[in-house]
Design a protein around this motif. Sequence first.
Motif, PDB file in Angstrom:
ATOM      1  N   PHE A  80      53.250  45.252  16.634  1.00 24.12           N
ATOM      2  CA  PHE A  80      54.090  44.253  17.299  1.00 24.12           C
ATOM      3  C   PHE A  80      55.547  44.682  17.514  1.00 24.12           C
ATOM      4  O   PHE A  80      56.278  44.012  18.231  1.00 24.12           O
ATOM      5  CB  PHE A  80      54.081  42.942  16.496  1.00 24.12           C
ATOM      6  N   GLY A  81      55.966  45.743  16.876  1.00 25.46           N
ATOM      7  CA  GLY A  81      57.354  46.179  16.998  1.00 25.46           C
ATOM      8  C   GLY A  81      57.658  46.742  18.373  1.00 25.46           C
ATOM      9  O   GLY A  81      56.768  47.032  19.175  1.00 25.46           O
ATOM     10  N   ALA A 133      59.701  52.938  20.545  1.00 22.29           N
ATOM     11  CA  ALA A 133      60.860  53.775  20.195  1.00 22.29           C
ATOM     12  C   ALA A 133      61.756  54.002  21.401  1.00 22.29           C
ATOM     13  O   ALA A 133      62.976  54.127  21.267  1.00 22.29           O
ATOM     14  CB  ALA A 133      60.384  55.114  19.633  1.00 22.29           C
ATOM     15  N   ASP A 134      61.169  54.015  22.598  1.00 24.42           N
ATOM     16  CA  ASP A 134      61.964  54.239  23.817  1.00 24.42           C
ATOM     17  C   ASP A 134      62.265  52.924  24.554  1.00 24.42           C
ATOM     18  O   ASP A 134      62.348  52.885  25.782  1.00 24.42           O
ATOM     19  CB  ASP A 134      61.259  55.235  24.741  1.00 24.42           C
ATOM     20  N   PHE A 135      62.434  51.843  23.781  1.00 26.16           N
ATOM     21  CA  PHE A 135      62.795  50.537  24.347  1.00 26.16           C
ATOM     22  C   PHE A 135      64.023  50.716  25.247  1.00 26.16           C
ATOM     23  O   PHE A 135      64.998  51.361  24.849  1.00 26.16           O
ATOM     24  CB  PHE A 135      63.108  49.554  23.210  1.00 26.16           C
ATOM     25  N   PRO A 136      64.020  50.153  26.448  1.00 31.28           N
ATOM     26  CA  PRO A 136      65.111  50.391  27.407  1.00 31.28           C
ATOM     27  C   PRO A 136      66.363  49.552  27.121  1.00 31.28           C
ATOM     28  O   PRO A 136      66.669  48.591  27.835  1.00 31.28           O
ATOM     29  CB  PRO A 136      64.478  50.013  28.743  1.00 31.28           C
ATOM     30  N   ALA A 190      54.814  49.205  31.028  1.00 30.67           N
ATOM     31  CA  ALA A 190      55.273  50.361  31.814  1.00 30.67           C
ATOM     32  C   ALA A 190      56.775  50.586  31.654  1.00 30.67           C
ATOM     33  O   ALA A 190      57.252  51.724  31.715  1.00 30.67           O
ATOM     34  CB  ALA A 190      54.917  50.170  33.281  1.00 30.67           C
ATOM     35  N   ALA A 191      57.520  49.489  31.430  1.00 28.79           N
ATOM     36  CA  ALA A 191      58.979  49.583  31.244  1.00 28.79           C
ATOM     37  C   ALA A 191      59.346  49.866  29.792  1.00 28.79           C
ATOM     38  O   ALA A 191      60.529  49.894  29.445  1.00 28.79           O
ATOM     39  CB  ALA A 191      59.648  48.296  31.710  1.00 28.79           C
ATOM     40  N   HIS A 192      58.347  50.036  28.904  1.00 25.16           N
ATOM     41  CA  HIS A 192      58.548  50.335  27.479  1.00 25.16           C
ATOM     42  C   HIS A 192      59.213  49.188  26.715  1.00 25.16           C
ATOM     43  O   HIS A 192      59.925  49.413  25.740  1.00 25.16           O
ATOM     44  CB  HIS A 192      59.352  51.636  27.291  1.00 25.16           C
ATOM     45  N   VAL A 193      58.943  47.958  27.162  1.00 25.13           N
ATOM     46  CA  VAL A 193      59.458  46.780  26.465  1.00 25.13           C
ATOM     47  C   VAL A 193      58.503  46.389  25.338  1.00 25.13           C
ATOM     48  O   VAL A 193      58.930  45.903  24.295  1.00 25.13           O
ATOM     49  CB  VAL A 193      59.650  45.610  27.456  1.00 25.13           C
ATOM     50  N   SER A 252      68.786  44.855  23.067  1.00 27.57           N
ATOM     51  CA  SER A 252      68.337  45.591  21.878  1.00 27.57           C
ATOM     52  C   SER A 252      66.827  45.424  21.728  1.00 27.57           C
ATOM     53  O   SER A 252      66.248  44.487  22.281  1.00 27.57           O
ATOM     54  CB  SER A 252      69.060  45.070  20.629  1.00 27.57           C
ATOM     55  N   PRO A 253      66.176  46.337  20.988  1.00 27.21           N
ATOM     56  CA  PRO A 253      64.720  46.248  20.815  1.00 27.21           C
ATOM     57  C   PRO A 253      64.298  44.903  20.218  1.00 27.21           C
ATOM     58  O   PRO A 253      64.949  44.379  19.318  1.00 27.21           O
ATOM     59  CB  PRO A 253      64.420  47.394  19.844  1.00 27.21           C
ATOM     60  N   GLN A 254      63.203  44.365  20.751  1.00 26.03           N
ATOM     61  CA  GLN A 254      62.676  43.083  20.289  1.00 26.03           C
ATOM     62  C   GLN A 254      61.175  43.206  20.097  1.00 26.03           C
ATOM     63  O   GLN A 254      60.504  43.887  20.886  1.00 26.03           O
ATOM     64  CB  GLN A 254      63.001  42.000  21.319  1.00 26.03           C
ATOM     65  N   ASN A 255      60.670  42.525  19.085  1.00 28.02           N
ATOM     66  CA  ASN A 255      59.223  42.606  18.851  1.00 28.02           C
ATOM     67  C   ASN A 255      58.468  41.808  19.914  1.00 28.02           C
ATOM     68  O   ASN A 255      59.059  41.053  20.690  1.00 28.02           O
ATOM     69  CB  ASN A 255      58.864  42.179  17.423  1.00 28.02           C
ATOM     70  N   MET A 256      57.169  41.986  19.923  1.00 25.81           N
ATOM     71  CA  MET A 256      56.319  41.389  20.951  1.00 25.81           C
ATOM     72  C   MET A 256      56.426  39.865  20.980  1.00 25.81           C
ATOM     73  O   MET A 256      56.399  39.256  22.051  1.00 25.81           O
ATOM     74  CB  MET A 256      54.871  41.807  20.705  1.00 25.81           C
TER      75      MET A 256
END
Length: 198
Positions: A11-12, A15-18, A40-43, A72-76
């Motif tokens: 769910f995290g 690593a390449d979150f945009p 596809a957008a690495h979200v 910032s990175p966000q979980n699913m």
Amino acid sequence: MLLVGSYQVLFGAPADFPRGSVVSIVRGAPAPSVVDQLAAAHVIKHPSLLLLALRISGSTSRVQAGAYRLESPQNMFVVAYRIVAGAYDLPPARVTFPEGTTVREMAIDVAKALPEVSSADFLKEAQPYEGYLFPDTYLFPPSSDAASVVSLMRENFNTKIAALSAEIGASGHSLSDIVTLGCLVDREARSVESNRMV
């Protein structure tokens, strides 16, 4: 510890979150397409898990179109909440239309402020209402499309005109005649000097 690691894997955020980017969801896009777009957008890492979460919550038909800022990175689960609630994390677009602004000029300003709305789309919606879109400062939500922008401007026009209905009735002219006359006078008074005189 293994449980935390499994949670992160499933769910995290990737690593390449945009970070700092904006992802736009098209109006009317079905949930599977939206989920594939986010993957596809690495979200998100696993599109099938997000789609499952949307189905379980009954939210597959409630995905909100618009532009989403990804700071910032966000979980699913946070991503799922945002696309269902329309939590864009973008300020509303502020657009000012001075008096005398034509629909063509408005289209340019709207397209600059709302990249999801093209000038052509705005013109198609707005041209029948030339003269009936109230000049004012507007705050348009990031989810706005051409129809909602025109609708808001028309509502504002109707609200302002309602206060003048007695004077309009007493003038002996229809609202259409008054608007047409106002547009003609405004087109003749394009310079600062003639605007002051008018």
